[in-house]
Design a protein around this motif. Sequence first.
Motif, short mmCIF file in Angstrom:
data_model
loop_
_atom_site.label_atom_id
_atom_site.label_comp_id
_atom_site.label_asym_id
_atom_site.label_seq_id
_atom_site.Cartn_x
_atom_site.Cartn_y
_atom_site.Cartn_z
N LYS A 1 -3.46 -1.54 -4.11
CA LYS A 1 -4.59 -1.71 -3.19
C LYS A 1 -4.43 -2.94 -2.30
CE LYS A 1 -7.80 -4.29 -6.07
NZ LYS A 1 -9.17 -4.45 -6.49
N ASP A 2 -3.71 -3.94 -2.82
CA ASP A 2 -3.47 -5.15 -2.03
C ASP A 2 -2.27 -5.91 -2.59
OD1 ASP A 2 -4.43 -6.50 -4.32
OD2 ASP A 2 -6.44 -6.72 -3.47
N LYS B 1 0.82 -1.21 0.00
CA LYS B 1 0.00 0.00 0.00
C LYS B 1 0.86 1.26 0.00
CE LYS B 1 -4.08 -2.19 1.78
NZ LYS B 1 -5.14 -2.24 2.75
#
Length: 77
Positions: free
Chosen positions: A25-26, A20
């Motif tokens: 986002k992941d 992040k």
Amino acid sequence: MIQAKFSLEESQLRFLEQCKVYGFKDKSQAVRAALEHLRQDLEQRQLQESARLYAQLYDDDQELRELTASAIQDWPT
């Protein structure tokens, strides 16, 4: 999306856990981006090697150079 299981070294896992911080986002998005970057890099290397081989063939083939020169003689500029 398809899931896959794979092993990482400890340092790679620590890096991935910071995904992040780098704008992902992941972890999955970071891995997909890394794999895509690797794919593009490998394709680029293959193209460069192919170009190097064709250039070597061209340099070694006098008849091919003459044929090329005659073909471009009337080429519009």
